[in-house]
Design an enzyme around this catalytic site. Structure first.
Site, PDB file in Angstrom:
ATOM      1  N   LYS A 237       0.861  -1.192   0.000  1.00  0.00           N
ATOM      2  CA  LYS A 237       0.000   0.000   0.000  1.00  0.00           C
ATOM      3  C   LYS A 237       0.894   1.239   0.000  1.00  0.00           C
ATOM      4  O   LYS A 237       1.552   1.539   0.987  1.00  0.00           O
ATOM      5  CB  LYS A 237      -0.911   0.050   1.228  1.00  0.00           C
ATOM      6  CG  LYS A 237      -1.976   1.141   1.045  1.00  0.00           C
ATOM      7  CD  LYS A 237      -2.500   1.720   2.314  1.00  0.00           C
ATOM      8  CE  LYS A 237      -1.724   2.892   2.838  1.00  0.00           C
ATOM      9  NZ  LYS A 237      -1.733   4.121   2.019  1.00  0.00           N
TER      10      LYS A 237
ATOM     11  N   GLU B  47       9.967   1.286  10.512  1.00  0.00           N
ATOM     12  CA  GLU B  47      11.015   2.264  10.164  1.00  0.00           C
ATOM     13  C   GLU B  47      10.359   3.626  10.317  1.00  0.00           C
ATOM     14  O   GLU B  47       9.540   4.014   9.486  1.00  0.00           O
ATOM     15  CB  GLU B  47      11.461   2.064   8.721  1.00  0.00           C
ATOM     16  CG  GLU B  47      12.065   0.719   8.406  1.00  0.00           C
ATOM     17  CD  GLU B  47      13.475   0.578   8.904  1.00  0.00           C
ATOM     18  OE1 GLU B  47      14.139   1.606   9.100  1.00  0.00           O
ATOM     19  OE2 GLU B  47      13.903  -0.555   9.130  1.00  0.00           O
TER      20      GLU B  47
ATOM     21  N   CYS C 208      13.709  10.656   6.432  1.00  0.00           N
ATOM     22  CA  CYS C 208      13.724  10.203   7.825  1.00  0.00           C
ATOM     23  C   CYS C 208      15.116  10.380   8.411  1.00  0.00           C
ATOM     24  O   CYS C 208      15.282  10.621   9.597  1.00  0.00           O
ATOM     25  CB  CYS C 208      13.305   8.744   7.897  1.00  0.00           C
ATOM     26  SG  CYS C 208      14.317   7.677   6.877  1.00  0.00           S
TER      27      CYS C 208
ATOM     28  N   GLU D   3      10.132  16.144  14.651  1.00  0.00           N
ATOM     29  CA  GLU D   3      10.552  15.930  13.273  1.00  0.00           C
ATOM     30  C   GLU D   3       9.772  16.881  12.372  1.00  0.00           C
ATOM     31  O   GLU D   3       8.540  16.868  12.373  1.00  0.00           O
ATOM     32  CB  GLU D   3      10.271  14.481  12.860  1.00  0.00           C
ATOM     33  CG  GLU D   3      10.764  14.194  11.460  1.00  0.00           C
ATOM     34  CD  GLU D   3      10.476  12.773  11.014  1.00  0.00           C
ATOM     35  OE1 GLU D   3       9.357  12.295  11.258  1.00  0.00           O
ATOM     36  OE2 GLU D   3      11.369  12.153  10.415  1.00  0.00           O
TER      37      GLU D   3
HETATM   38  P1  NDP Z   1       2.637   8.360   7.624  1.00  0.00           P
HETATM   39  O1  NDP Z   1       2.952   7.696   8.874  1.00  0.00           O
HETATM   40  O2  NDP Z   1       1.594   9.410   7.608  1.00  0.00           O
HETATM   41  O3  NDP Z   1       2.177   7.331   6.510  1.00  0.00           O
HETATM   42  C1  NDP Z   1       2.969   6.246   6.080  1.00  0.00           C
HETATM   43  C2  NDP Z   1       2.093   5.237   5.400  1.00  0.00           C
HETATM   44  O4  NDP Z   1       1.183   4.684   6.350  1.00  0.00           O
HETATM   45  C3  NDP Z   1       1.229   5.816   4.285  1.00  0.00           C
HETATM   46  O5  NDP Z   1       1.085   4.854   3.261  1.00  0.00           O
HETATM   47  C4  NDP Z   1      -0.085   6.045   4.999  1.00  0.00           C
HETATM   48  O6  NDP Z   1      -1.156   6.102   4.115  1.00  0.00           O
HETATM   49  C5  NDP Z   1      -0.139   4.804   5.866  1.00  0.00           C
HETATM   50  N1  NDP Z   1      -1.031   4.870   7.012  1.00  0.00           N
HETATM   51  C6  NDP Z   1      -1.435   5.967   7.712  1.00  0.00           C
HETATM   52  N2  NDP Z   1      -2.270   5.600   8.719  1.00  0.00           N
HETATM   53  C7  NDP Z   1      -2.390   4.247   8.665  1.00  0.00           C
HETATM   54  C8  NDP Z   1      -3.109   3.265   9.425  1.00  0.00           C
HETATM   55  N3  NDP Z   1      -3.860   3.604  10.460  1.00  0.00           N
HETATM   56  N4  NDP Z   1      -3.001   1.974   9.082  1.00  0.00           N
HETATM   57  C9  NDP Z   1      -2.223   1.604   8.044  1.00  0.00           C
HETATM   58  N5  NDP Z   1      -1.552   2.473   7.266  1.00  0.00           N
HETATM   59  C10 NDP Z   1      -1.606   3.777   7.577  1.00  0.00           C
HETATM   60  O7  NDP Z   1       4.020   8.876   7.110  1.00  0.00           O
HETATM   61  P2  NDP Z   1       4.293   9.771   5.867  1.00  0.00           P
HETATM   62  O8  NDP Z   1       3.775   9.145   4.629  1.00  0.00           O
HETATM   63  O9  NDP Z   1       3.850  11.141   6.238  1.00  0.00           O
HETATM   64  O10 NDP Z   1       5.882   9.687   5.763  1.00  0.00           O
HETATM   65  C11 NDP Z   1       6.685  10.493   6.488  1.00  0.00           C
HETATM   66  C12 NDP Z   1       7.222   9.776   7.722  1.00  0.00           C
HETATM   67  O11 NDP Z   1       7.887   8.577   7.353  1.00  0.00           O
HETATM   68  C13 NDP Z   1       8.234  10.606   8.446  1.00  0.00           C
HETATM   69  O12 NDP Z   1       7.967  10.614   9.826  1.00  0.00           O
HETATM   70  C14 NDP Z   1       9.541   9.883   8.186  1.00  0.00           C
HETATM   71  O13 NDP Z   1      10.514  10.075   9.138  1.00  0.00           O
HETATM   72  C15 NDP Z   1       9.109   8.476   8.053  1.00  0.00           C
HETATM   73  N6  NDP Z   1      10.086   7.733   7.269  1.00  0.00           N
HETATM   74  C16 NDP Z   1      10.901   6.822   7.909  1.00  0.00           C
HETATM   75  C17 NDP Z   1      11.889   6.142   7.214  1.00  0.00           C
HETATM   76  C18 NDP Z   1      12.751   5.142   7.900  1.00  0.00           C
HETATM   77  O14 NDP Z   1      13.355   4.328   7.196  1.00  0.00           O
HETATM   78  N7  NDP Z   1      12.853   5.126   9.213  1.00  0.00           N
HETATM   79  C19 NDP Z   1      12.104   6.383   5.776  1.00  0.00           C
HETATM   80  C20 NDP Z   1      11.191   7.332   5.216  1.00  0.00           C
HETATM   81  C21 NDP Z   1      10.221   7.976   5.954  1.00  0.00           C
HETATM   82  P3  NDP Z   1      -1.688   7.499   3.537  1.00  0.00           P
HETATM   83  O15 NDP Z   1      -0.536   8.419   3.388  1.00  0.00           O
HETATM   84  O16 NDP Z   1      -2.278   7.083   2.255  1.00  0.00           O
HETATM   85  O17 NDP Z   1      -2.686   7.986   4.515  1.00  0.00           O
END
Ligand code: NDP
Length: 490
Positions: A175, A250, A284, A383
């Site tokens: 997803k 992650e 991240c 962040e």
């Molecule tokens: P989010 O946590 O908002 O979303 C990540 C994914 O989770 C999206 O596909 C989102 O869908 C989905 N999602 C949201 N809520 C749910 C739920 N309740 N159940 C299942 N899936 C869900 O993160 P962002 O997309 O805003 O990405 C940014 C974040 O990711 C930053 O905090 C960053 O640090 C972190 N990150 C970490 C990395 C690592 O390797 N540690 C690497 C890259 C990013 P949708 O967006 O469609 O709502």
């Protein structure tokens, strides 16, 4: 084939009937697609397709050589489509095209080749110390993996998850973020063009709270790999934990980039700029807290600001662009709210802190640099996930380590020094899953990449993915006919 399908199930694109999710180009604000959300019904169909593909052994039943050949074919197809895939990723995320091509799409192909090589060398264990028995430990694929990817590097991070899951014989459902799904849609289509059996890789697109949540809770999904924000990760891990599903997280970061006065000064300036402004600051692993030793602070700040002022900000399509727009208007406003908070808390904004006035359209920001003495300031704790650097000064290595570790996150740390003993001490003291010394952002796929503290649980990398995407089985054999204790003979 158009890529605005809602799901890709058993090798076929499927259009859902959920509410349309607009996909916006952050540079032009143009609507690229409006994708009907894949609801619970499509998540169920995808999970069933993945289960069938797993159970009948159409993929994990193949020889390792056949799986390696397929993974390499997928990598070749990705490489061949690099221009198209980079263009989609750039249109959907605002990441400069040069970075999308050289970093993200190149990395996507590399992920499949890496795991192809890895599985050719994976081995089990034998314990043969016991005179009457021999015990083998081997690994088998788990089943169906639910993979959830964020919007900041959709194809590179999505490819890492898909490659890791299928290399060890699993089926999966990915997803992407509903905000930036198009590159992952194209990736899944390319994977099928390479000839992967249908149903091994499936996709569902939609909002996290709807599609993502249904995926995590689906009983046919055996494990969950998530990359995204810490708050979301907490919710997903709880939901998965309720069903005793293993999960890896992650999550976010607030990484320290420590510049000692013993650093190669020019390299440290280059590294600090790359650490915070690559990927439009949306990483991240961004080195968002730049800790500078006070003895070189004036010189460093002057040099850093000079370079920030010369950053080439512009259309992500222009070859020279170094900083493009951030991903959405909501995200731009969120980043700007941190500039307001910094001002309110009395910090000095040395550069930026405003929306960029040079563009009629697009979510462009001025690269922002703030200075504070207070490691507890909001912008040092939270962040921001944008082109926003905070500079803090320190006097001694002890001060530096204390400030660096004073965070709930622990993803990566950067250290710049030419003093080998200081470097060795730094890697010992820093509380993060990764420490980069005199290099920014070197991702070694053989090694684990994962966060400490609230930056994550588990890690991605060769051995770690093998441990996560397989389960162990212990088999004990008698070495010769045993004189068993005979029951029921009295
Ligand atoms: P989010 O946590 O908002 O979303 C990540 C994914 O989770 C999206 O596909 C989102 O869908 C989905 N999602 C949201 N809520 C749910 C739920 N309740 N159940 C299942 N899936 C869900 O993160 P962002 O997309 O805003 O990405 C940014 C974040 O990711 C930053 O905090 C960053 O640090 C972190 N990150 C970490 C990395 C690592 O390797 N540690 C690497 C890259 C990013 P949708 O967006 O469609 O709502």
């Amino acid at each position: 084939m158009s890529i605005d399908f809602s799901a890709f199930i058993a090798g076929q694109p499927v259009t859902g009937n959920g509410p349309a999710q607009p996909v916006i180009n952050p540079a032009t604000e143009e609507t690229l697609a409006a994708i009907p959300e894949a609801g619970v019904d499509l998540v169920d169909r995808a999970a069933q397709a993945a289960r069938i593909a797993f159970e009948d052994g159409r993929w994990h039943g193949k020889s390792v050589e056949e799986r390696q050949a397929m993974l390499r074919r997928i990598a070749d197809v990705i490489d061949a489509a690099s221009d198209e895939l980079s263009a989609i990723e750039t249109a959907n995320t605002g990441i400069p095209l040069s970075q999308a091509k050289a970093r993200h799409i190149a990395r996507a192909g590399h992920n499949f080749r890496f795991f192809a090589d890895y599985i050719g060398q994976a081995a089990g264990r034998i314990y043969d110390q016991a005179p009457d028995h021999m015990t083998l430990v081997r690994r088998q694929p788990v089943g169906v993996a639910g993979l959830i990817a964020p919007w900041n590097a959709p194809v590179a991070l999505g490819a890492m998850k898909i490659a890791g899951a299928i290399a060890f014989g699993n089926s999966c459902i990915i997803k992407p973020s509903e905000q930036a799904p198009l590159g992952v849609h194209k990736l899944v289509e390319l994977i099928h063009r390479a000839g992967l059996p249908e149903g091994v890789v499936n996709l569902v697109s939609g909002r996290g709270a709807v599609t993502g949540d249904a995926l995590v809770r689906h009983p046919e999904v055996d494990l969950v790999s998530f990359t995204g924000g810490t708050t979301t990760g907490r919710a997903i891990m709880s939901a998965a934990g309720q069903m005793l599903k293993p999960s890896t997280m992650e999550l976010g970061g607030k990484s320290a980039n420590i510049i000692f006065d013993s650093a190669d000064f020019d390299q440290a300036v280059d590294g600090a700029l790359l650490g915070i402004f690559t990927n439009n600051g949306q990483q991240c692993l961004a080195g968002s807290r730049i800790l500078v030793q006070r003895s070189i602070a004036d010189r460093f700040i002057t040099a850093f600001l000079e370079r920030v002022a010369r950053l080439r900000i512009g259309s992500p399509l222009d070859a020279g662009t170094e900083l493009g727009p951030v991903a959405s208007s909501a995200h731009r406003d969120r980043i700007l709210s941190y500039a307001d908070t910094a001002r309110r808390e009395g910090m000095q904004i040395l550069a930026g802190g405003r929306a960029h006035s040079g563009f009629d359209k697009g979510f462009y920001l001025e690269p922002t640099v703030a200075l504070t003495d207070d490691p507890g300031a909001t912008v040092c704790r939270e962040e921001i996930f944008g082109p926003f650097a905070t500079i803090l000064l320190f006097d001694t290595p002890d001060d530096a380590f204390r400030i660096a570790n004073a965070t709930r996150f622990g993803l990566v740390s950067y250290v710049w020094t030419q003093d080998i003993y200081l470097a060795l001490r730094a890697q010992e003291e820093l509380q993060s899953g990764v420490v980069w010394i005199n290099t920014p952002m070197m991702r070694e796929l053989r090694a684990p990449f994962g966060g400490w503290k609230e930056s994550g649980v588990g890690a991605e990398g060769g051995l770690d993915c093998e441990a996560f995407y397989t389960r162990q089985k212990t088999i004990t054999l008698a070495r010769h006919p045993l004189a068993l204790r005979r029951m029921g003979t009295a």
